[in-house]
Design a protein around this motif. Structure first.
Motif, mmCIF file in Angstrom:
data_model
loop_
_atom_site.group_PDB
_atom_site.id
_atom_site.type_symbol
_atom_site.label_atom_id
_atom_site.label_comp_id
_atom_site.label_asym_id
_atom_site.label_seq_id
_atom_site.Cartn_x
_atom_site.Cartn_y
_atom_site.Cartn_z
ATOM 1 N N GLU A 1 -13.964 7.697 25.509
ATOM 2 C CA GLU A 1 -13.284 6.753 25.363
ATOM 3 C C GLU A 1 -12.348 6.806 24.168
ATOM 4 O O GLU A 1 -11.119 6.920 24.047
ATOM 5 N N ALA A 2 -13.297 6.977 23.135
ATOM 6 C CA ALA A 2 -12.313 7.012 21.673
ATOM 7 C C ALA A 2 -11.798 8.001 21.391
ATOM 8 O O ALA A 2 -10.666 8.066 20.837
ATOM 9 N N TYR A 3 -12.122 9.232 22.045
ATOM 10 C CA TYR A 3 -11.572 10.354 22.057
ATOM 11 C C TYR A 3 -10.018 10.688 22.570
ATOM 12 O O TYR A 3 -8.940 10.952 22.040
ATOM 13 N N ILE A 4 -9.975 9.890 23.834
ATOM 14 C CA ILE A 4 -8.811 9.802 24.576
ATOM 15 C C ILE A 4 -7.815 8.619 23.804
ATOM 16 O O ILE A 4 -6.472 9.162 23.843
ATOM 17 N N ILE A 5 -8.322 7.784 23.185
ATOM 18 C CA ILE A 5 -7.381 6.922 22.394
ATOM 19 C C ILE A 5 -7.074 7.653 21.305
ATOM 20 O O ILE A 5 -5.803 7.424 20.855
ATOM 21 N N THR A 6 -7.816 8.257 20.519
ATOM 22 C CA THR A 6 -7.377 9.085 19.474
ATOM 23 C C THR A 6 -6.299 10.035 19.807
ATOM 24 O O THR A 6 -5.059 10.145 18.902
ATOM 25 N N ILE A 7 -6.331 10.599 20.868
ATOM 26 C CA ILE A 7 -5.282 11.547 21.612
ATOM 27 C C ILE A 7 -4.170 11.026 21.697
ATOM 28 O O ILE A 7 -2.930 11.435 21.421
ATOM 29 N N THR A 8 -4.139 9.747 22.192
ATOM 30 C CA THR A 8 -2.805 8.758 22.438
ATOM 31 C C THR A 8 -2.155 8.635 21.179
ATOM 32 O O THR A 8 -1.192 8.541 21.020
ATOM 33 N N TYR A 9 -3.135 7.905 20.265
ATOM 34 C CA TYR A 9 -2.294 7.687 18.786
ATOM 35 C C TYR A 9 -1.660 8.805 18.209
ATOM 36 O O TYR A 9 -0.676 8.691 17.820
ATOM 37 N N ASN A 10 -2.388 9.995 18.415
ATOM 38 C CA ASN A 10 -1.723 11.350 17.830
ATOM 39 C C ASN A 10 -0.634 11.438 18.559
ATOM 40 O O ASN A 10 0.419 12.037 17.794
ATOM 41 N N ARG A 11 -0.565 11.582 19.865
ATOM 42 C CA ARG A 11 0.817 11.787 20.351
ATOM 43 C C ARG A 11 1.984 10.689 20.001
ATOM 44 O O ARG A 11 2.963 11.148 19.688
ATOM 45 N N VAL A 12 1.596 9.562 19.828
ATOM 46 C CA VAL A 12 2.566 8.665 19.488
ATOM 47 C C VAL A 12 3.121 8.889 18.043
ATOM 48 O O VAL A 12 4.046 8.958 17.993
ATOM 49 N N TYR A 13 2.065 9.218 17.208
ATOM 50 C CA TYR A 13 2.521 9.311 15.922
ATOM 51 C C TYR A 13 3.262 10.781 15.538
ATOM 52 O O TYR A 13 4.525 10.691 15.141
ATOM 53 N N SER A 14 3.075 11.635 16.506
ATOM 54 C CA SER A 14 3.848 12.884 16.387
ATOM 55 C C SER A 14 5.192 12.524 17.160
ATOM 56 O O SER A 14 6.470 12.737 16.585
#
Length: 196
Positions: free
Chosen positions: A74-87
């Motif tokens: 769960e933390a992993y996919i939330i991190t992926i989401t934040y990384n995509r948003v920051y990009s």
């Protein structure tokens, strides 16, 4: 949204890692809304937030084998989401900076040679995009970009808060960028490279 216990989410992601499409659909249903609101809170544009969520789930499916041994999926996919948003935010900031610089150059510099044609074509596309802005946003944008007024000066002149002016200029740049699309970004990049 129902949050699964860590054990259950690990099991689901382990099943995903084995190529289980039903597990993928279950993960999608469990997390799509939460990821959407994370992206929306930061991007403020529903269509862009939806695109981020689609990218995250595409990443999950394409890289599914990586999820067999992740401790907290769960933390992993939330991190992926934040990384995509920051990009995406970095991309938007870069495009807005490019557009702002182009508008400045077009207003204050003179064209020569081949740049005349590119400059005129780009200016026509940008002028058309500016004309499509809502009236108050258009006025604020023109006072800033064409008349060189500061946010405070515009706020005082129009009896608005400086924060409202700042937000309206940001929204104007976003709207112009969206309406211009890929064609002008190619022209802008060419133009930008010629001036730097």
């Amino acid at each position: 949204m129902k949050v699964l216990p860590l054990y259950d989410s690990k099991l689901l992601f382990r099943q995903l890692a084995e190529g289980d499409e039903a597990a993928f659909r279950r993960i999608f249903e469990l997390y799509k809304t939460r990821l959407f609101f994370i992206a929306l809170r930061m991007l403020k544009v529903p269509a862009e937030a939806e695109e981020i969520v689609q990218e995250v789930f595409m990443t999950l499916w394409v890289n599914q084998t990586k999820f067999a041994n992740i401790d907290d999926p769960e933390a992993y996919i939330i991190t992926i989401t934040y990384n995509r948003v920051y990009s995406q935010l970095k991309k938007i900031a870069s495009e807005n900076k490019l557009l702002a610089e182009l508008l400045y150059v077009m207003q204050y510099d003179h064209y020569s040679g081949d740049d005349i044609l590119v400059g005129r074509e780009t200016k026509a596309i940008i002028d058309q995009a500016i004309e499509q802005l809502p009236p108050q946003r258009k006025l604020i944008f023109q006072l800033s970009r064409h008349h060189g007024l500061t946010h405070d000066q515009i706020a005082e002149k129009l009896n608005l808060s400086p924060n409202t002016v700042r937000n309206q200029i940001a929204k104007a740049l976003q709207q112009i960028r969206t309406s211009l699309g890929l064609k002008v970004l190619i022209i802008v990049a060419t133009f930008w490279n010629n001036y730097n």
